[in-house]
Design an enzyme around this catalytic site. Structure first.
Site, mmCIF file in Angstrom:
data_model
loop_
_atom_site.group_PDB
_atom_site.id
_atom_site.type_symbol
_atom_site.label_atom_id
_atom_site.label_comp_id
_atom_site.label_asym_id
_atom_site.label_seq_id
_atom_site.Cartn_x
_atom_site.Cartn_y
_atom_site.Cartn_z
ATOM 1 C CG ASP A 153 -2.165 7.427 0.228
ATOM 2 O OD1 ASP A 153 -1.146 7.925 -0.284
ATOM 3 O OD2 ASP A 153 -3.289 7.521 -0.280
ATOM 4 C CG ASP B 208 -1.646 1.252 1.457
ATOM 5 O OD1 ASP B 208 -2.293 1.708 0.503
ATOM 6 O OD2 ASP B 208 -1.585 1.809 2.567
#
Length: 226
Positions: free
Chosen positions: A22, A20
């Site tokens: 963010d 991922d």
């Protein structure tokens, strides 16, 4: 039932690791940074809080927030130039080590490709290993929407990307690393999930995963056990 020991073994012997972006690879939440830069940070933050309650689909929440931000291409470019994303400590070393071992590294994000590609370039990750949402602009640079056909634009999209990667590359051992529920939900089809709590602690994720880490240094140390 997979155990903690098996999860660590899968990571040490992974053929691919998907991150991922963010609050994982970078310290910020990209959409919140873009909203603040465009002067609508508070309004978008409130919508983000409501979306976390699960009452809306990911696509609906993304569309509503972008309809408030309405960023131009120029604003996005200025954000990247003047306020570039901050890499999380240790991620560059970890990605370098994975690459040295011949492990494929992918970035899978519900954020925006124009920002994520900038992050990927810093980490030496090729652009075709980036899966993220695409903003759309008119010829004059004004915001016109986002590409709703992207897998990452819908709920469960990260899992669909992992399934696509396994099929495309013939992968048997894929690990997902991230801070959020959408990352945890990508396992399966990912073979293992590692919760990263170094930037933001998501208690629901932390309490429902086998392995959580607070630093990428912990993952580097695990690789050295081979």
């Amino acid at each position: 039932m997979t155990t903690l020991a098996q999860t660590k073994d899968l990571f040490r012997n992974a053929q691919a690791v998907c991150f991922d972006v963010d609050s994982t690879v970078i310290r910020e939440e990209g959409i919140d940074e873009l909203a603040r830069f465009c002067g609508v940070g508070d309004a978008v933050a409130e919508m983000t809080r409501r979306a976390m309650g699960g009452s809306e689909t990911f696509r609906t929440a993304l569309s509503e927030r972008l309809s408030i931000i309405r960023c131009s291409r120029e604003q996005v470019n200025k954000l990247i130039t003047n306020h570039p994303p901050h890499l999380t400590h240790g991620i560059k070393e970890l990605v370098d080590r994975l690459h040295q071992r011949g492990v494929k590294v992918f970035l899978i994000s519900g954020g925006f490709r124009c920002i994520v590609e900038h992050v990927a370039a810093q980490l030496g990750i090729p652009a075709h290993h980036v899966y993220a949402n695409r903003l759309k602009f008119y010829f004059n640079g004004e915001y016109t929407g986002f590409d709703e056909s992207q897998l990452t634009a819908e709920s469960g999209g990260k899992g669909r990307v992992v399934a696509l990667l396994k099929k495309t590359y013939g992968l048997q051992r894929v690990v997902m690393v991230g801070d959020g529920a959408t990352d945890m939900e990508a396992c399966p089809p990912a073979d293992a999930f590692i919760s990263f709590e170094g930037n933001v602690v998501r208690h629901q994720v932390k309490e429902n995963c086998l392995w959580y880490v607070t630093s990428f240094t912990e993952l580097l140390r695990e690789l050295e056990k081979i």
